[in-house]
Write a protein that holds these residues in place. Structure first.
Motif, short mmCIF file in Angstrom:
data_model
loop_
_atom_site.label_atom_id
_atom_site.label_comp_id
_atom_site.label_asym_id
_atom_site.label_seq_id
_atom_site.Cartn_x
_atom_site.Cartn_y
_atom_site.Cartn_z
N PRO A 214 -15.74 110.32 -45.80
CA PRO A 214 -15.92 109.17 -46.70
C PRO A 214 -16.93 109.43 -47.82
CG PRO A 214 -16.03 108.46 -44.41
CD PRO A 214 -15.99 109.96 -44.40
N TYR A 215 -17.87 110.32 -47.64
CA TYR A 215 -18.95 110.49 -48.63
C TYR A 215 -19.00 111.88 -49.25
CZ TYR A 215 -20.24 106.99 -45.19
OH TYR A 215 -20.20 105.95 -44.30
N PHE A 216 -18.37 112.85 -48.61
CA PHE A 216 -18.57 114.24 -49.04
C PHE A 216 -17.25 114.98 -49.18
CE2 PHE A 216 -22.24 113.01 -46.44
CZ PHE A 216 -23.27 113.22 -47.33
N GLU A 217 -17.32 115.99 -50.05
CA GLU A 217 -16.18 116.89 -50.21
C GLU A 217 -16.52 118.19 -49.46
OE1 GLU A 217 -14.33 118.87 -54.06
OE2 GLU A 217 -14.96 116.76 -54.29
N LEU A 218 -15.57 118.69 -48.70
CA LEU A 218 -15.81 119.93 -47.97
C LEU A 218 -15.59 121.11 -48.90
CD1 LEU A 218 -16.30 121.32 -45.21
CD2 LEU A 218 -13.81 121.32 -44.89
N LYS A 219 -16.64 121.94 -49.09
CA LYS A 219 -16.57 123.08 -50.01
C LYS A 219 -16.25 124.37 -49.28
CE LYS A 219 -17.90 121.50 -54.01
NZ LYS A 219 -16.86 121.32 -55.00
N PHE A 270 -20.96 120.85 -47.69
CA PHE A 270 -20.43 119.62 -48.26
C PHE A 270 -21.11 119.34 -49.59
CE2 PHE A 270 -20.00 118.65 -43.63
CZ PHE A 270 -18.65 118.34 -43.59
N SER A 271 -20.35 118.79 -50.53
CA SER A 271 -21.00 118.29 -51.75
C SER A 271 -20.76 116.79 -51.81
CB SER A 271 -20.44 118.97 -53.00
OG SER A 271 -19.09 118.63 -53.13
N ALA A 272 -21.67 116.10 -52.54
CA ALA A 272 -21.53 114.64 -52.63
C ALA A 272 -20.25 114.31 -53.39
CB ALA A 272 -22.75 114.08 -53.37
N LYS A 273 -19.55 113.27 -52.95
CA LYS A 273 -18.34 112.85 -53.66
C LYS A 273 -18.74 112.04 -54.88
CE LYS A 273 -14.38 112.59 -50.63
NZ LYS A 273 -13.64 111.81 -49.65
N GLU A 274 -17.98 112.21 -55.96
CA GLU A 274 -18.33 111.50 -57.20
C GLU A 274 -18.09 110.01 -57.02
OE1 GLU A 274 -17.31 113.49 -60.69
OE2 GLU A 274 -18.39 115.13 -59.75
#
Ligand SMILES: C[S@@+](CC[C@H](N)C(=O)[O-])C[C@H]1O[C@@H](n2cnc3c(N)ncnc32)[C@H](O)[C@@H]1O
Length: 274
Positions: A214-219, A270-274
């Protein structure tokens, strides 16, 4: 002291106290065990190599232990700031001794929930090496809290003890240790040292990705000790020897397959989702 802690329930507080007591005792031998364990050292180098690929100025370490990585990063990057937190006061004491004299780093006693609201959005790197998130009872709530601490362009490098460790299952089945073989998937895995039980939570890759999605994109994701030995089997293989190098390379290859998550540990970026 903090607003997050107010949300923490009594059973959680009792559990954290138990975790703190466990690691307070472990603190006496933790670093010496680490220094004698080539497998843990090899894996830590890889965690650091991956972490260093991401830009950051301000970092938070979850479960900093005796400050091995806090001191490493703070010395390596004197212009950047670091905060380490750890539930065990004895570990924090050791970390403070190790970082004494470094102006860009502090260590504080507590869990993520004891960070104040002023920490919101403060960090552009949050990392956790070797297991502190396996002693967070509610992974979805933890992911939400981490989302509030990370800034908009931030990155997290988080590592977990896995729920499914295939080699261990087969190894224990062959030795007719049924209970041990399925301890992790049956939620009875008892912590980091078999002779000193600490209830903890091993999540599957699916559970981790569901909690963080819900909050992060898996890099990036990477599995460790798939065929390369787990840290507690170091006597079987020399990491510098031919076999050790070969098993490490096989793990690299398995990481390109759907079986990447069947080892002892896993790492997620993980990076923060925009
Ligand atoms: C296995 S040690 C690893 C220490 C350090 N990260 C390292 O790699 O050397 C796990 C550490 O996490 C801390 N820890 C465990 N659960 C925690 C939690 N929920 N919040 C904060 N610290 C925690 C323990 O006290 C311990 O120092």
């Amino acid at each position: 002291v903090n607003d997050h802690a107010a949300a923490s329930t009594r059973p959680e507080r009792d559990y954290y106290r138990r975790v703190a007591d466990y690691y307070d005792e472990e603190a006496a031998v933790f670093e010496q065990h680490y220094r004698n364990n080539a497998i843990l050292q090899r894996i830590r180098i890889d965690f650091r190599d991956i972490t260093e690929r991401y830009p950051f100025d301000s970092a938070l370490e979850i479960g900093c232990g005796p400050g091995i990585d806090l001191a490493y990063w703070a010395e390596r990057f004197p212009q950047r700031t670091f905060l380490g937190i750890d539930v065990s006061p004895a570990m924090v004491q050791q970390a403070r001794a190790k970082i004494a004299g470094l102006a860009n780093v502090t260590a504080s006693s507590g869990t993520l929930w004891s960070l104040s609201e002023q920490s919101s959005g403060r960090f552009d790197l949050i990392y956790c090496y070797f297991g502190a998130l396996n002693t967070e009872p509610d992974l979805a709530a933890t992911a939400r809290l981490l989302a509030s601490l990370l800034n908009a362009n931030g990155t997290m490098v988080l590592t977990f003890v896995n729920r499914w460790y295939l080699f261990d299952i087969i190894w224990n089945l062959l030795r007719l240790r049924w209970r041990r073989a399925f301890a992790r998937p049956l939620d009875t895995w008892r912590g980091y040292a078999p002779d000193r039980p600490l209830p903890s939570f091993c999540h599957s890759a699916r559970e981790i990705q569901k909690a963080f999605h819900p909050y992060f994109e898996l890099k990036k994701r990477k599995g460790y000790s798939i065929v390369f030995p787990a840290w507690y089997r170091q006597k079987f293989v020399s990491t510098d020897g031919r076999l050790g190098r070969c098993l490490w390379n096989i793990d690299g290859w398995i990481n390109r397959t759907p079986f990447w998550n069947l080892g002892e540990y896993s790492l997620y970026v993980f990076s923060a989702k925009e």
